[in-house]
Design an enzyme around this catalytic site. Structure first.
Site, PDB file in Angstrom:
ATOM      1  N   SER A 283       0.691  -1.241   0.107  1.00 21.07           N
ATOM      2  CA  SER A 283      -0.009  -0.206  -0.043  1.00 21.07           C
ATOM      3  C   SER A 283       0.814   1.431   0.195  1.00 21.07           C
ATOM      4  CB  SER A 283      -0.887  -0.123   1.185  1.00 21.07           C
ATOM      5  OG  SER A 283      -1.978  -0.854   1.099  1.00 21.07           O
TER       6      SER A 283
ATOM      7  N   LYS B 229       0.584   3.406  -2.954  1.00 21.79           N
ATOM      8  CA  LYS B 229      -0.555   4.288  -3.072  1.00 21.79           C
ATOM      9  C   LYS B 229      -0.341   5.710  -3.062  1.00 21.79           C
ATOM     10  CE  LYS B 229      -3.783   0.794  -1.163  1.00 21.79           C
ATOM     11  NZ  LYS B 229      -4.427   0.364   0.092  1.00 21.79           N
TER      12      LYS B 229
ATOM     13  N   TYR C 242      -3.226  -2.874 -10.280  1.00 20.83           N
ATOM     14  CA  TYR C 242      -3.403  -2.343  -8.934  1.00 20.83           C
ATOM     15  C   TYR C 242      -2.454  -3.462  -8.399  1.00 20.83           C
ATOM     16  CZ  TYR C 242      -4.607  -2.125  -4.018  1.00 20.83           C
ATOM     17  OH  TYR C 242      -4.717  -2.339  -2.535  1.00 20.83           O
TER      18      TYR C 242
ATOM     19  N   TYR D 127      -4.991   3.924   7.961  1.00 22.76           N
ATOM     20  CA  TYR D 127      -6.050   3.353   8.043  1.00 22.76           C
ATOM     21  C   TYR D 127      -6.758   3.815   9.350  1.00 22.76           C
ATOM     22  CZ  TYR D 127      -4.035   0.962   4.321  1.00 22.76           C
ATOM     23  OH  TYR D 127      -3.276   0.784   3.085  1.00 22.76           O
TER      24      TYR D 127
ATOM     25  N   VAL E  80       1.075  -3.697   3.771  1.00 25.95           N
ATOM     26  CA  VAL E  80       1.006  -5.165   4.448  1.00 25.95           C
ATOM     27  C   VAL E  80       2.441  -5.870   4.312  1.00 25.95           C
ATOM     28  CG1 VAL E  80      -1.447  -5.372   4.552  1.00 25.95           C
ATOM     29  CG2 VAL E  80      -0.232  -6.052   2.454  1.00 25.95           C
TER      30      VAL E  80
END
Ligand code: DON
Length: 303
Positions: free
Chosen positions: A63, A66, A190, A238, A256
């Site tokens: 992630s 991103k 992705y 998050y 992760v």
């Protein structure tokens, strides 16, 4: 302050820690990573690169990608992007689907999986998936000043084989008209962006484009940089973003794979990595190491 000594102490403390969290099991290739590894690297605004631990071992950035695709999408679409994705913390897990149903297919922010799928989908507009990945790799290699940055195809295939939840998110948003390409293509792209591998030293260097100051590459307008950092602070971890801001006080983006990219604006770009995750899916030792680094350096943005 001797920064190298601080990093060495943090690495020694982490090496002595028993409870390292659990490696991500839902992407089979990530489940095989040795959980005893730890690394930290700091690229400073005055041009130094310091590190401790396994700082040359490549890890799956997941992630953290991103933050880079958001920069690329804002470069292409500008503020148009915000019609398709919000800027609010979600208070939910990174792969949650419930909020998306209530909010008519508009993801809360670009860092939860649904939001990142929209960002990637926007990069695919009028382009094929290989061009988007080539642009991402060019951006990362330029930012890190290192051509040895690649996608691990085994990790991408592993997520492709098990990524039912992301496919569900993409299909659901397509039903709301918020995924414009074939959802399978968007997911494929992705999964591959998440499967980029970098070492902590490479990641700290790549993160300099968000650091500001004289030594980093100028790849973004300052206003855009500030906005990405604001989102990292409020949404980068998050449903644990508040806790990270509380304990560390710096914008960060976790993955992760166990990596976290953290920016001390005007001072440093920091990469930390340890594969074991806490209950929120963020690196357990990485978070702890960042708490120690922020405390010892006084780099919190609230200091
Ligand atoms: O989409 C996924 O589930 C992964 N490729 C990335 C998730 C992730 O890294 C969440 N971070 N803590």
């Amino acid at each position: 302050m001797d920064l190298q000594e601080i990093l060495d102490r943090i690495a020694a403390d982490m090496a002595a820690t028993q409870d390292r969290g659990r490696v991500a099991g839902y992407i089979p290739e990530l489940a095989c990573v040795d959980p005893t590894q730890f690394a930290i690297a700091v690229a400073t605004a005055d041009g130094q690169l310091l590190s401790a631990g396994d700082a040359d071992v490549p890890f799956s950035i997941q992630s953290i990608s991103k933050a880079f695709t958001l920069a690329l999408a804002l470069g292409r679409l500008g503020d148009q992007l915000w019609h398709r994705v919000g800027r609010e913390p979600s208070g939910n897990a990174f792969n949650s689907i419930t909020q998306l149903e209530r909010e008519a297919g508009i993801p809360r922010n670009p860092f939860i999986n649904a939001g990142a799928l929209v960002v990637t989908d926007s990069l695919l507009e009028a382009r094929v998936r290989s061009e988007v990945l080539a642009e991402l790799l060019r951006f990362l290699r330029h930012a890190a000043d290192d051509d040895d940055i690649h996608i691990n195809k085994r990790v991408a295939a592993s997520e492709e084989a098990t990524g039912h939840r992301n496919r569900a998110l993409a299909e659901f948003m397509a039903a709301h008209g918020n995924i414009h390409n074939d959802p399978a293509q968007t997911c494929w792209t992705y999964f591959h962006q998440c499967a980029v591998e970098m070492s902590c030293r490479q990641m700290a260097l790549a993160g300099r484009f968000l650091m500001g100051g004289a030594s980093g590459p100028t790849m973004l307008a300052p206003a855009r940089m500030q906005r990405i950092l604001a989102l990292m602070l409020t949404c980068g971890h998050y449903d644990a973003s508040g806790d990270f801001a509380f304990h560390v006080g710096l914008p960060g983006k976790s993955g992760v794979g166990g990596g976290i990219l953290v920016i001390a604006p005007g001072r440093a770009s920091i990469a930390v990595w340890s594969p074991g995750l806490n209950a929120n899916g963020n690196s357990q030792l990485g978070t702890r190491a960042m708490m120690q680094l922020a405390a010892k350096t006084g780099w919190s943005v609230f200091q």
